[in-house]
Scaffold this motif. Sequence first.
Motif, PDB file in Angstrom:
ATOM      1  N   SER A   1      -7.017  -4.248   0.195  1.00  0.00           N
ATOM      2  CA  SER A   1      -7.404  -4.716   0.435  1.00  0.00           C
ATOM      3  C   SER A   1      -7.550  -5.880   0.871  1.00  0.00           C
ATOM      4  O   SER A   1      -7.957  -7.256   1.323  1.00  0.00           O
ATOM      5  CB  SER A   1      -8.785  -5.269  -0.716  1.00  0.00           C
ATOM      6  OG  SER A   1      -7.680  -5.927  -2.308  1.00  0.00           O
ATOM      7  N   LEU A   2      -5.787  -6.577   0.840  1.00  0.00           N
ATOM      8  CA  LEU A   2      -5.243  -7.789   1.561  1.00  0.00           C
ATOM      9  C   LEU A   2      -5.278  -7.514   2.545  1.00  0.00           C
ATOM     10  O   LEU A   2      -4.423  -6.441   3.036  1.00  0.00           O
ATOM     11  CB  LEU A   2      -3.976  -7.539   0.595  1.00  0.00           C
ATOM     12  CG  LEU A   2      -4.412  -7.942  -1.233  1.00  0.00           C
ATOM     13  CD1 LEU A   2      -2.941  -8.058  -1.531  1.00  0.00           C
ATOM     14  CD2 LEU A   2      -4.898  -9.678  -1.239  1.00  0.00           C
ATOM     15  N   ASP A   3      -5.054  -8.286   3.360  1.00  0.00           N
ATOM     16  CA  ASP A   3      -4.481  -8.212   5.186  1.00  0.00           C
ATOM     17  C   ASP A   3      -3.474  -8.926   5.142  1.00  0.00           C
ATOM     18  O   ASP A   3      -2.440  -8.893   4.269  1.00  0.00           O
ATOM     19  CB  ASP A   3      -5.236  -9.496   5.498  1.00  0.00           C
ATOM     20  CG  ASP A   3      -6.764 -10.086   5.672  1.00  0.00           C
ATOM     21  OD1 ASP A   3      -7.188  -8.898   5.771  1.00  0.00           O
ATOM     22  OD2 ASP A   3      -6.854 -10.441   6.020  1.00  0.00           O
ATOM     23  N   SER A   4      -2.636  -8.021   5.586  1.00  0.00           N
ATOM     24  CA  SER A   4      -1.259  -7.597   6.531  1.00  0.00           C
ATOM     25  C   SER A   4      -0.417  -9.033   6.112  1.00  0.00           C
ATOM     26  O   SER A   4       0.650  -9.102   5.753  1.00  0.00           O
ATOM     27  CB  SER A   4      -1.163  -6.749   7.728  1.00  0.00           C
ATOM     28  OG  SER A   4      -1.447  -7.426   8.642  1.00  0.00           O
TER      29      SER A   4
ATOM     30  N   PRO B   1       1.015  -1.452   0.246  1.00  0.00           N
ATOM     31  CA  PRO B   1       0.204   0.010   0.010  1.00  0.00           C
ATOM     32  C   PRO B   1       1.283   1.472  -0.053  1.00  0.00           C
ATOM     33  O   PRO B   1       2.012   1.425   0.982  1.00  0.00           O
ATOM     34  CB  PRO B   1      -0.813   0.274   1.422  1.00  0.00           C
ATOM     35  CG  PRO B   1      -1.045  -1.352   1.440  1.00  0.00           C
ATOM     36  CD  PRO B   1       0.441  -2.295   0.807  1.00  0.00           C
ATOM     37  N   VAL B   2       0.578   2.409  -0.652  1.00  0.00           N
ATOM     38  CA  VAL B   2       1.234   3.872  -0.749  1.00  0.00           C
ATOM     39  C   VAL B   2       0.882   4.301   0.629  1.00  0.00           C
ATOM     40  O   VAL B   2      -0.357   4.361   0.921  1.00  0.00           O
ATOM     41  CB  VAL B   2       0.445   4.286  -2.245  1.00  0.00           C
ATOM     42  CG1 VAL B   2       1.105   5.580  -2.364  1.00  0.00           C
ATOM     43  CG2 VAL B   2       0.462   4.075  -3.113  1.00  0.00           C
ATOM     44  N   PRO B   3       2.008   5.030   1.316  1.00  0.00           N
ATOM     45  CA  PRO B   3       1.787   5.066   3.054  1.00  0.00           C
ATOM     46  C   PRO B   3       1.160   6.668   2.573  1.00  0.00           C
ATOM     47  O   PRO B   3       1.932   7.229   3.134  1.00  0.00           O
ATOM     48  CB  PRO B   3       2.999   4.688   3.497  1.00  0.00           C
ATOM     49  CG  PRO B   3       3.964   5.088   2.257  1.00  0.00           C
ATOM     50  CD  PRO B   3       3.451   4.577   0.515  1.00  0.00           C
ATOM     51  N   SER B   4       0.049   6.471   1.729  1.00  0.00           N
ATOM     52  CA  SER B   4      -0.252   7.848   2.315  1.00  0.00           C
ATOM     53  C   SER B   4      -1.933   8.301   2.824  1.00  0.00           C
ATOM     54  O   SER B   4      -2.680   7.645   2.615  1.00  0.00           O
ATOM     55  CB  SER B   4      -0.470   8.524   0.686  1.00  0.00           C
ATOM     56  OG  SER B   4      -0.807   9.378   0.678  1.00  0.00           O
TER      57      SER B   4
END
Length: 335
Positions: free
Chosen positions: A309-312, A278-281
């Motif tokens: 949308s994906l679990d970490s 994920p883009v950390p924005s």
Amino acid sequence: MATNMASPIRLPMVDLSDPDTAAAGKALLNAAIEYGFLYIDSRTSKFTERDVERVFKMNKGWVGMHVETLDPENHERGDFKEALNIGELDDGKVQQALPPTLLSQENEISHFTRLCNETCAQILKLLSQGLEIPENFFTSRHDPSKGSTGNSLRLLYYPSDVSSFRPEKDIRAGAHSDYGSITLLFQCPGQPGLEILTPDQTWAPVPVYPGDLVKYPFPPILVNIGDMLSYWTDGLLKSTVHRVVFPREMPESSELGPRDRYSIAFFCQPVGSTELVPVPSKLVENYREAQNKDPNKSFIVGYGGGANSLDSDQPRMTAGEHLQSRLNATYLKSI
Ligand SMILES: O=C(O)CCC(=O)C(=O)O
Ligand SMILES: [Fe+2]
């Protein structure tokens, strides 16, 4: 599918030489959010008129008509275009057999693709600034020294001498979105045809030149966001559907002269092994939260559900996998 015609769209124009990069980054980001398309002022780009002219001179259409059908659900016959795709170069060398007439032009191709890469890096940096994330978040993941990217340069030719053309049924390039991060599109004066699908499902022509009186050395470069960057930003940046239509007077009105269209597209992709974390924005996060709360949510979070949308603990999709999934969806559908 949209049928109505909207009036020509006024897309924002971005100045790549603006010393206020924070302001340019916001302008670019806002255009990417609202339209998924924008112009780069050609006077502020790294390209000279001559750089662009030289590649247009090489562009004579190479791969036969109707080989590709970008929108097979709506067009039974393949696109009315010819194209030459040049894959990523390695150390300035083309990695495929070239048509004999282009063998002596490798230096020009290499020079042009280098400028395209540098321009994409400028745009990706500005987008990072707009998103308020580290400036090199995207560029470090598009760095060809870290692995192959799958970037490609495409010379497109849409001939007008097509006697079998059926105005209601045929198209120059069917409705589609681009797959990668960003696309640069070079067009020629007097050769319109590109249209984008607006949120109200109408087709809006994109003029080659915006309606101002500025004298540009060559038409502004169109930039559009592709599916991958839309996925990466959870749909905050829009990967807008577009198509190329025949001019309305095609093709009988021979008094108008040939109504050919030439264009050059550069498709920019991340390094294939890049994990689409994920883009950390904060802006992306806020957008996703707002969309999730919306009871009428009808948004598209980029093909595949968005990087968030994906679990970490789930494995991230790589850029190469994302591209392959989009290619499969297009080309397996049209076989
Ligand atoms: O020629 C054009 O204007 C657009 C081409 C295009 O959209 C594409 O090849 O993806
Ligand atoms: Fe496209």
